[in-house]
Write an enzyme that holds these catalytic residues in place. Structure first.
Site, PDB file in Angstrom:
ATOM      1  CG  ASN A   9      -1.756   1.203   1.390  1.00 46.83           C
ATOM      2  OD1 ASN A   9      -1.799   2.037   0.477  1.00 46.83           O
ATOM      3  ND2 ASN A   9      -2.432   1.329   2.515  1.00 46.83           N
ATOM      4  CD1 TRP A  10       3.215   0.956  -3.059  1.00 45.47           C
ATOM      5  CD2 TRP A  10       3.331   2.263  -4.871  1.00 45.47           C
ATOM      6  NE1 TRP A  10       3.832   0.240  -4.038  1.00 45.47           N
ATOM      7  CE2 TRP A  10       3.922   1.011  -5.169  1.00 45.47           C
ATOM      8  CE3 TRP A  10       3.287   3.241  -5.861  1.00 45.47           C
ATOM      9  CZ2 TRP A  10       4.470   0.725  -6.424  1.00 45.47           C
ATOM     10  CZ3 TRP A  10       3.833   2.955  -7.115  1.00 45.47           C
ATOM     11  CH2 TRP A  10       4.421   1.713  -7.378  1.00 45.47           C
ATOM     12  CE  LYS A  11      -0.204   3.196   4.792  1.00 47.59           C
ATOM     13  NZ  LYS A  11      -0.120   3.286   6.240  1.00 47.59           N
ATOM     14  CG  HIS A  97      -5.775   1.796   5.400  1.00 51.66           C
ATOM     15  ND1 HIS A  97      -5.370   2.753   6.299  1.00 51.66           N
ATOM     16  CD2 HIS A  97      -4.724   0.964   5.223  1.00 51.66           C
ATOM     17  CE1 HIS A  97      -4.101   2.511   6.628  1.00 51.66           C
ATOM     18  NE2 HIS A  97      -3.685   1.434   5.992  1.00 51.66           N
ATOM     19  CD  GLU A  99      -3.024   5.463   6.790  1.00 50.63           C
ATOM     20  OE1 GLU A  99      -2.996   5.509   5.555  1.00 50.63           O
ATOM     21  OE2 GLU A  99      -2.107   4.948   7.474  1.00 50.63           O
ATOM     22  CD  GLU A 169      -3.254  -2.398   7.374  1.00 57.87           C
ATOM     23  OE1 GLU A 169      -2.224  -2.665   6.766  1.00 57.87           O
ATOM     24  OE2 GLU A 169      -3.829  -1.303   7.265  1.00 57.87           O
ATOM     25  N   GLY A 175       2.714   2.429  10.797  1.00 57.68           N
ATOM     26  CA  GLY A 175       3.636   3.553  10.645  1.00 57.68           C
ATOM     27  C   GLY A 175       4.342   3.948  11.932  1.00 57.68           C
ATOM     28  CB  SER A 214       5.585  -1.605  12.013  1.00 56.78           C
ATOM     29  OG  SER A 214       5.162  -0.274  12.246  1.00 56.78           O
ATOM     30  N   GLY A 235       3.025  -1.064   4.262  1.00 57.77           N
ATOM     31  CA  GLY A 235       3.034   0.365   3.964  1.00 57.77           C
ATOM     32  C   GLY A 235       4.446   0.817   3.629  1.00 57.77           C
ATOM     33  N   GLY A 236       5.107   1.449   4.591  1.00 60.49           N
ATOM     34  CA  GLY A 236       6.429   2.052   4.373  1.00 60.49           C
ATOM     35  C   GLY A 236       7.422   1.159   3.638  1.00 60.49           C
TER      36      GLY A 236
HETATM   37  P1  13P Z   1       3.229   0.491   7.671  1.00 61.25           P
HETATM   38  O1  13P Z   1       3.748  -0.797   7.083  1.00 61.25           O
HETATM   39  O2  13P Z   1       3.934   1.706   7.161  1.00 61.25           O
HETATM   40  O3  13P Z   1       3.145   0.418   9.163  1.00 61.25           O
HETATM   41  O4  13P Z   1       1.718   0.651   7.144  1.00 61.25           O
HETATM   42  C1  13P Z   1       0.854  -0.429   7.228  1.00 61.25           C
HETATM   43  C2  13P Z   1      -0.381  -0.109   6.468  1.00 61.25           C
HETATM   44  O5  13P Z   1      -1.147   0.758   6.849  1.00 61.25           O
HETATM   45  C3  13P Z   1      -0.636  -0.845   5.230  1.00 61.25           C
HETATM   46  O6  13P Z   1      -1.917  -0.616   4.750  1.00 61.25           O
END
Ligand code: 13P
Length: 252
Positions: A9-11, A97, A99, A169, A175, A214, A235-236
């Protein structure tokens, strides 16, 4: 055997040029991904067409959007419909998600509409569930996750449900660099699977349940070794091709 999936997930990261480069680097290393592991990238909407062109007909990695509209079409300025995503073509969409729930007020009711819209257009939803820190600290996490599932997934027909991918999640792990322990992940994944079985007895055992929060090359192997953890939503670490590929290579 359940599907094994690693999705990135590149956000809201990367320009189109950076996204192209990231995809090309993933493709360069894709032969290192173990057979039977499905790799998925979820870039921003603006990148989907370009990246679909780079991926080509192999559909490997698979292509996902990060959201879609609840409405079908028409006067919804700024929205992107499931039919538009299908026309890219996009095979998956991330929905629910934390967010989106937190910053854009997406409720379980809206998410049910979005999931149904995605499924009606042949797109598989990656449906995210998870508790915030206070909910875990007050021992509410199972209750929170079960209502997220009950109010959305339990309203689907079995034929639709069988296309759904679930992602657990824990919001406190997203994050933050603070991942859930593999025991915490396994405990919740096993709970989700047994809860899903209350409505979808024959399907719960084959539903992929991904862990997100993470997840990185240094902890993926331990997480993926757990019996109910079928992969990750990253994510990251998905923004670096080497890390993303290393995570995909972490299945025993
Ligand atoms: P991180 O891997 O950056 O913690 O993000 C997880 C995430 O929200 C994937 O959708």
């Amino acid at each position: 055997m359940r599907e094994k999936i690693v999705a990135g997930n590149w956000k809201m990261n990367t320009t189109i040029r950076e996204g192209k480069e990231l995809t090309e680097n993933i493709l360069r290393g894709i032969s290192s991904v173990p057979a039977g592991v499905t790799l998925i990238v979820a870039p921003p909407f603006t990148h989907l067409s370009t990246i679909s062109g780079i991926i080509g007909n192999t559909k490997n990695p698979g292509l996902s959007a990060q959201n879609c509209a609840a409405g079908e079409k028409g006067a919804f300025t700024g929205e992107v419909s499931a039919a538009m995503l299908a026309s890219v073509p996009c095979q998956y969409v991330i929905l629910g998600h934390s967010e989106r729930r937190e910053y854009y007020g997406e409720t379980n009711e809206i998410l049910l509409e979005k999931i149904q819209r995605a499924l009606a257009n042949g797109i598989r939803p990656i449906f995210c569930v998870g508790e915030v820190l206070e909910e875990r600290e007050s021992n509410m996490h199972f209750q929170v996750v079960s209502s997220q599932i009950r109010e959305v997934l339990f309203k689907l027909d079995p034929d639709d449900f069988k296309k759904v991918i679930v992602a657990y999640e824990p919001v406190w792990a997203i994050g933050t660099g603070k991942t859930a322990t593999s025991e915490q992940a396994q405990e919740m994944h096993a709970f989700i699977r047994s809860f899903l079985a209350e409505s979808f007895e024959d399907l719960a055992n084959s539903t992929p349940i991904l862990y997100g929060g993470s997840c990185k090359p240094s902890n993926a192997a331990e997480l993926f070794a757990r019996p109910d953890v079928d992969g990750g939503l990253i994510g990251g670490a998905s923004l670096k091709a080497d890390d993303f590929l290393a995570i995909a290579g972490s299945f025993a």
